[in-house]
Design a protein around this motif. Structure first.
Motif, PDB file in Angstrom:
ATOM      1  N   VAL A 207      -5.143  -3.036  -6.968  1.00  0.00           N
ATOM      2  CA  VAL A 207      -6.284  -3.444  -7.927  1.00  0.00           C
ATOM      3  C   VAL A 207      -5.938  -3.211  -9.192  1.00  0.00           C
ATOM      4  CG1 VAL A 207      -8.587  -3.500  -8.244  1.00  0.00           C
ATOM      5  CG2 VAL A 207      -7.713  -3.430  -5.834  1.00  0.00           C
ATOM      6  N   ARG A 208      -6.062  -4.093 -10.012  1.00  0.00           N
ATOM      7  CA  ARG A 208      -6.110  -3.743 -11.609  1.00  0.00           C
ATOM      8  C   ARG A 208      -7.263  -4.551 -12.198  1.00  0.00           C
ATOM      9  NH1 ARG A 208      -3.979  -5.891 -16.446  1.00  0.00           N
ATOM     10  NH2 ARG A 208      -2.893  -3.950 -17.700  1.00  0.00           N
ATOM     11  N   THR A 209      -8.129  -3.798 -12.735  1.00  0.00           N
ATOM     12  CA  THR A 209      -9.505  -4.186 -13.189  1.00  0.00           C
ATOM     13  C   THR A 209      -9.260  -4.093 -14.752  1.00  0.00           C
ATOM     14  OG1 THR A 209     -10.450  -3.652 -11.734  1.00  0.00           O
ATOM     15  CG2 THR A 209     -11.903  -4.201 -13.433  1.00  0.00           C
ATOM     16  N   VAL A 210      -9.491  -5.268 -15.624  1.00  0.00           N
ATOM     17  CA  VAL A 210      -9.192  -5.039 -17.126  1.00  0.00           C
ATOM     18  C   VAL A 210     -10.920  -5.399 -17.562  1.00  0.00           C
ATOM     19  CG1 VAL A 210      -8.881  -6.188 -19.161  1.00  0.00           C
ATOM     20  CG2 VAL A 210      -7.221  -6.140 -17.235  1.00  0.00           C
ATOM     21  N   VAL A 211     -11.397  -4.473 -18.241  1.00  0.00           N
ATOM     22  CA  VAL A 211     -12.735  -4.680 -18.747  1.00  0.00           C
ATOM     23  C   VAL A 211     -12.728  -5.553 -19.652  1.00  0.00           C
ATOM     24  CG1 VAL A 211     -14.503  -3.304 -19.883  1.00  0.00           C
ATOM     25  CG2 VAL A 211     -13.064  -2.031 -18.547  1.00  0.00           C
ATOM     26  N   PRO A 212     -13.691  -6.542 -19.329  1.00  0.00           N
ATOM     27  CA  PRO A 212     -13.890  -7.517 -20.451  1.00  0.00           C
ATOM     28  C   PRO A 212     -14.437  -7.231 -21.542  1.00  0.00           C
ATOM     29  CG  PRO A 212     -15.492  -7.561 -18.702  1.00  0.00           C
ATOM     30  CD  PRO A 212     -14.547  -6.536 -18.212  1.00  0.00           C
ATOM     31  N   THR A 213     -13.908  -7.993 -22.691  1.00  0.00           N
ATOM     32  CA  THR A 213     -14.337  -7.578 -23.889  1.00  0.00           C
ATOM     33  C   THR A 213     -15.754  -8.140 -24.313  1.00  0.00           C
ATOM     34  OG1 THR A 213     -13.471  -9.725 -24.816  1.00  0.00           O
ATOM     35  CG2 THR A 213     -12.059  -7.603 -24.981  1.00  0.00           C
TER      36      THR A 213
ATOM     37  N   GLN B 166      -7.468  -8.197 -10.799  1.00  0.00           N
ATOM     38  CA  GLN B 166      -6.417  -8.876 -10.000  1.00  0.00           C
ATOM     39  C   GLN B 166      -5.967  -7.965  -8.827  1.00  0.00           C
ATOM     40  OE1 GLN B 166      -3.736  -8.209 -13.453  1.00  0.00           O
ATOM     41  NE2 GLN B 166      -4.685 -10.052 -14.426  1.00  0.00           N
ATOM     42  N   VAL B 167      -5.718  -8.751  -7.840  1.00  0.00           N
ATOM     43  CA  VAL B 167      -5.560  -7.980  -6.632  1.00  0.00           C
ATOM     44  C   VAL B 167      -4.481  -8.397  -5.662  1.00  0.00           C
ATOM     45  CG1 VAL B 167      -6.645  -7.717  -4.218  1.00  0.00           C
ATOM     46  CG2 VAL B 167      -8.210  -7.979  -6.226  1.00  0.00           C
ATOM     47  N   GLU B 168      -3.868  -7.578  -4.969  1.00  0.00           N
ATOM     48  CA  GLU B 168      -2.564  -7.909  -4.300  1.00  0.00           C
ATOM     49  C   GLU B 168      -2.688  -7.257  -3.035  1.00  0.00           C
ATOM     50  OE1 GLU B 168       2.194  -6.248  -4.504  1.00  0.00           O
ATOM     51  OE2 GLU B 168       1.083  -7.036  -6.177  1.00  0.00           O
ATOM     52  N   VAL B 169      -2.862  -8.099  -2.011  1.00  0.00           N
ATOM     53  CA  VAL B 169      -2.920  -7.511  -0.509  1.00  0.00           C
ATOM     54  C   VAL B 169      -1.551  -7.682   0.141  1.00  0.00           C
ATOM     55  CG1 VAL B 169      -4.215  -7.427   1.708  1.00  0.00           C
ATOM     56  CG2 VAL B 169      -5.372  -7.825  -0.598  1.00  0.00           C
ATOM     57  N   THR B 170      -1.137  -6.614   0.771  1.00  0.00           N
ATOM     58  CA  THR B 170       0.127  -6.748   1.660  1.00  0.00           C
ATOM     59  C   THR B 170      -0.086  -5.831   3.036  1.00  0.00           C
ATOM     60  OG1 THR B 170       1.498  -6.394  -0.397  1.00  0.00           O
ATOM     61  CG2 THR B 170       2.425  -5.895   1.809  1.00  0.00           C
ATOM     62  N   LEU B 171       0.129  -6.902   4.121  1.00  0.00           N
ATOM     63  CA  LEU B 171       0.231  -6.289   5.355  1.00  0.00           C
ATOM     64  C   LEU B 171       1.253  -5.130   5.703  1.00  0.00           C
ATOM     65  CD1 LEU B 171      -1.125  -6.271   8.253  1.00  0.00           C
ATOM     66  CD2 LEU B 171       0.799  -8.069   8.691  1.00  0.00           C
ATOM     67  N   LEU B 172       0.816  -4.074   6.217  1.00  0.00           N
ATOM     68  CA  LEU B 172       1.532  -3.068   6.349  1.00  0.00           C
ATOM     69  C   LEU B 172       1.883  -2.690   7.968  1.00  0.00           C
ATOM     70  CD1 LEU B 172      -0.150  -0.198   4.392  1.00  0.00           C
ATOM     71  CD2 LEU B 172       1.888  -1.579   3.739  1.00  0.00           C
ATOM     72  N   GLU B 173       3.010  -2.674   8.309  1.00  0.00           N
ATOM     73  CA  GLU B 173       3.580  -2.411   9.757  1.00  0.00           C
ATOM     74  C   GLU B 173       4.115  -0.966   9.712  1.00  0.00           C
ATOM     75  OE1 GLU B 173       2.916  -4.214  12.308  1.00  0.00           O
ATOM     76  OE2 GLU B 173       2.465  -6.151  11.146  1.00  0.00           O
ATOM     77  N   GLU B 174       3.870  -0.431  11.059  1.00  0.00           N
ATOM     78  CA  GLU B 174       4.363   0.994  11.307  1.00  0.00           C
ATOM     79  C   GLU B 174       5.880   1.099  11.070  1.00  0.00           C
ATOM     80  OE1 GLU B 174       4.462   4.303  14.746  1.00  0.00           O
ATOM     81  OE2 GLU B 174       2.540   3.343  14.413  1.00  0.00           O
ATOM     82  N   HIS B 175       6.458   1.961  10.401  1.00  0.00           N
ATOM     83  CA  HIS B 175       7.909   2.192  10.337  1.00  0.00           C
ATOM     84  C   HIS B 175       8.544   3.095  11.249  1.00  0.00           C
ATOM     85  CE1 HIS B 175      11.804   3.519   8.407  1.00  0.00           C
ATOM     86  NE2 HIS B 175      11.454   2.372   7.498  1.00  0.00           N
ATOM     87  N   PRO B 176       9.695   2.646  11.857  1.00  0.00           N
ATOM     88  CA  PRO B 176      10.120   3.776  13.121  1.00  0.00           C
ATOM     89  C   PRO B 176      10.072   5.196  12.658  1.00  0.00           C
ATOM     90  CG  PRO B 176      11.663   1.789  12.572  1.00  0.00           C
ATOM     91  CD  PRO B 176      10.504   1.625  11.463  1.00  0.00           C
ATOM     92  N   LEU B 177      10.164   5.751  11.270  1.00  0.00           N
ATOM     93  CA  LEU B 177      10.349   6.927  10.916  1.00  0.00           C
ATOM     94  C   LEU B 177       9.117   7.702  11.149  1.00  0.00           C
ATOM     95  CD1 LEU B 177      12.555   7.206   8.009  1.00  0.00           C
ATOM     96  CD2 LEU B 177      13.287   7.861  10.018  1.00  0.00           C
ATOM     97  N   SER B 178       8.150   6.851  11.236  1.00  0.00           N
ATOM     98  CA  SER B 178       6.583   7.362  11.391  1.00  0.00           C
ATOM     99  C   SER B 178       6.357   8.005  12.620  1.00  0.00           C
ATOM    100  CB  SER B 178       5.390   6.326  11.122  1.00  0.00           C
ATOM    101  OG  SER B 178       5.613   5.333  12.139  1.00  0.00           O
ATOM    102  N   ALA B 179       7.167   7.552  13.676  1.00  0.00           N
ATOM    103  CA  ALA B 179       7.156   8.394  15.106  1.00  0.00           C
ATOM    104  C   ALA B 179       7.959   9.727  15.115  1.00  0.00           C
ATOM    105  CB  ALA B 179       7.690   7.226  16.116  1.00  0.00           C
ATOM    106  N   ILE B 180       8.607   9.864  13.987  1.00  0.00           N
ATOM    107  CA  ILE B 180       9.412  11.193  14.055  1.00  0.00           C
ATOM    108  C   ILE B 180       8.606  12.235  13.292  1.00  0.00           C
ATOM    109  CG2 ILE B 180      11.621  12.505  13.130  1.00  0.00           C
ATOM    110  CD1 ILE B 180      12.741   9.627  13.138  1.00  0.00           C
ATOM    111  N   ALA B 181       8.264  13.521  14.102  1.00  0.00           N
ATOM    112  CA  ALA B 181       7.646  14.378  13.584  1.00  0.00           C
ATOM    113  C   ALA B 181       8.298  15.037  12.134  1.00  0.00           C
ATOM    114  CB  ALA B 181       7.704  15.682  14.325  1.00  0.00           C
ATOM    115  N   SER B 182       7.496  15.446  11.153  1.00  0.00           N
ATOM    116  CA  SER B 182       7.987  15.971   9.695  1.00  0.00           C
ATOM    117  C   SER B 182       8.551  17.275  10.046  1.00  0.00           C
ATOM    118  CB  SER B 182       6.927  15.893   9.004  1.00  0.00           C
ATOM    119  OG  SER B 182       7.366  16.689   7.731  1.00  0.00           O
ATOM    120  N   GLU B 183       9.778  17.631   9.619  1.00  0.00           N
ATOM    121  CA  GLU B 183      10.230  18.950   9.605  1.00  0.00           C
ATOM    122  C   GLU B 183      10.036  19.909   8.480  1.00  0.00           C
ATOM    123  OE1 GLU B 183      14.482  19.091  10.931  1.00  0.00           O
ATOM    124  OE2 GLU B 183      14.013  17.659  12.745  1.00  0.00           O
ATOM    125  N   CYS B 184       9.179  19.387   7.646  1.00  0.00           N
ATOM    126  CA  CYS B 184       9.014  20.019   6.264  1.00  0.00           C
ATOM    127  C   CYS B 184       7.827  21.154   6.549  1.00  0.00           C
ATOM    128  CB  CYS B 184       8.648  19.149   5.111  1.00  0.00           C
ATOM    129  SG  CYS B 184       9.688  18.116   4.832  1.00  0.00           S
TER     130      CYS B 184
END
Length: 101
Positions: A10-16, A83-101
């Motif tokens: 979302v981008r909001t421009v304050v009207p003058t 001004q709005v941009e909407v994008t559908l998200l799908e799970e990425h294969p890496l999201s199933a892998i446990a983080s080692e950090c």
């Protein structure tokens, strides 16, 4: 119906032509409505994007479909200036892998 996740920018421009007092009222109403959407789980995560030109944020929103996300966005008091941009998200294969950090 299952909830889907959407990346919402979302981008909001304050009207003058709107006074500072009027804009403050819009911002207060926007925060109230945003808090309701957070409590309802529609806005799952939200971040501010630093900008000198506009109010910008990016978030992960949850809804049954794109129409429901747009209905939630349309309920925001500052919507006429967004001004709005909407994008559908799908799970990425890496999201199933446990983080080692």
């Amino acid at each position: 119906m299952a909830q889907r996740e959407f990346l919402v920018r979302v981008r909001t421009v304050v009207p003058t032509d709107v006074s500072a007092e009027e804009w403050s009222a819009v911002v207060a109403a926007e925060r109230r409505r945003g808090a309701e959407l957070r409590r309802d789980g529609v806005i799952a995560h939200i971040w501010r994007v630093p900008s000198d030109e506009a109010v910008e944020n990016v978030g992960v929103w949850r809804a049954a479909d794109r129409d429901a996300v747009h209905a939630a966005i349309d309920s925001l008091p500052a919507r006429p200036w967004m001004q709005v941009e909407v994008t559908l998200l799908e799970e990425h294969p890496l999201s199933a892998i446990a983080s080692e950090c």
